[in-house]
Enzyme design. Structure first.
Site: not given
Length: 412
Positions: A267, A151, A155, A227-228, A225, A296
């Site tokens: 995390k 994915n 966020f 994805n940021t 994450s 994560n």
């Protein structure tokens, strides 16, 4: 007269009778098999619809799952957990160590339904100060043959103010706290993030603490994450130290009730180098971080994932292919922190045996997400039963006795 010569209506009546007889026999067999556990029948029946739900794309099926949980169209487990599964950590009593990871209920809209499935706790989020749409769609991709998902949501959420209203409502409804035979309850973690366009990460996380901390049994600073853009850089020693000091200061200056402030967890990614892990452990021990979530999703593509048609998609990999890497990260952090910092084990958990291995590696609590998407709600009670059986087989009377057991074996 042959069968083909019978009137169509007679043929249909015969077919109907046979169907009813077969259905009655099947139903009787099912009821007999579940006669002592009708709750499990509800869970298994609901989970049987999973293949139809997965005919939708990954994000759409996730949205349907959230909608059903939000509206209470999910089974509820009122059966008491085994006493061996209870865990006390951070001054909080968890009815069992199996939790739902952040990312499933991003906006805290379905807590009651999710806790009703039998989770010991549900972690909502990731929640950022301002609403944001996340990355362009499509942004979630299944690897069903491998039990994995990639994915790149980024966020997507409705922001802290919307989440605060919902979490306040949850508290007022009495959903959170000790379970009773009539009311399944559990605890709530809140996962905090920064907005994609924010240039001050510390300010963003501090806003999350100040607005949502009062509703949380624990808080998570999500700096891992993939994805940021730039987020994982916050795991560096200097950056992490600066961030933790600022966020802890925000929390510690607030007024709290008799239980004190919510514990603050970090995390981390499973892709950290050995030096990175050592730096994270040093900062956590020195600054008094209350816990870790390990881990994560990964940006690596281990084993068969690299050869899978979907394996080249950009984003974080979760599910079964992540299990070994995340568990190794968990074990390393337990060793580096000398078992002094409670760890939530997350990544690839899909059975009670998987959860047990995480606990032996050093986890105090365990989370799942992708396995729920593939297996449905029935996985929750099954995991708890399997975990209790693992504990009993190895002679542990409680989860807490088994935490870090593998490290004790290596030392002896």
């Amino acid at each position: 007269m042959s069968w083909s010569q019978l009137p169509v209506r007679s043929q249909l009546r015969t077919y109907a009778k046979r169907f009813l007889i077969a259905g009655a026999a099947t139903s009787a067999g099912i009821v007999a098999a579940y006669r002592n556990d009708l709750t499990q029948l509800q869970f298994d029946t609901f989970s049987a619809f999973g293949p139809f739900l997965r005919l939708l794309d990954a994000e759409s099926s996730h949205n349907v799952a959230i909608w059903t949980a939000k509206h209470g169209i999910v089974p509820r487990d009122r059966r008491p957990d085994s006493q061996s599964l209870g865990v006390t950590v951070w001054g909080r009593d968890f009815p069992n160590p199996i939790g739902l990871a952040a990312g499933f209920d991003k906006d805290a809209v379905a807590i009651k339904g999710l806790l009703g499935l039998g989770f010991g706790f549900v972690e909502v989020g990731t929640i950022t100060p301002l609403p944001q749409p996340g990355n362009p769609k499509p942004r979630s991709f299944r690897l069903p043959e491998l039990g994995g998902v990639i994915n790149r949501y980024g966020f997507n959420n409705e922001g802290v103010d919307a989440a605060a209203q919902r979490l306040d409502s949850v508290r007022q409804q009495g959903i959170v706290g000790p379970s009773t035979p009539k009311v399944p309850r559990g605890l709530i973690g809140v996962n905090l993030g920064k907005n994609k366009t924010s240039e001050d990460a510390g300010a963003d996380y501090s806003i999350g603490v100040s607005k949502l901390g009062q509703f949380a049994d624990y808080l998570v600073i999500n700096i891992s994450s993939p994805n940021t853009p730039g987020l994982r850089a916050l795991q560096g020693r200097k950056e992490l130290e600066k961030l933790v000091k600022r966020v802890k200061n925000t929390r510690d200056q607030m007024q709290w009730g008799p239980r004190g402030p919510p514990p603050l967890l970090i995390k981390i990614a499973p892709d950290l180098t050995d030096a990175d892990k050592s730096d994270v452990a040093t900062v956590c021990l020195r600054l008094g971080v209350d816990g870790l979530v390990a881990s994560n999703t990964t940006i690596s593509r281990p084993g068969a994932v690299a050869d899978h048609p979907t394996g080249s998609e950009v984003g974080g990999l979760s599910g079964k292919p992540l299990y070994d890497l995340s568990t190794a990260t968990l074990s390393d952090m337990y060793r580096l922190t000398k078992g002094k910092i409670p760890i939530i084990g997350c990544g690839g958990v899909s059975s009670g045996e998987d959860a047990y291995r995480k606990i032996r590696a050093g986890a105090t609590l365990v989370q799942l997400y992708t396995a729920l998407a593939y297996e449905g709600p029935s996985i929750v009670p099954k995991m708890k039963q399997q975990l209790a059986a693992c504990l009993q087989e190895d002679g542990f009377s409680s989860v807490q006795e088994a935490i870090g057991a593998d490290h004790l074996v290596k030392q002896s």
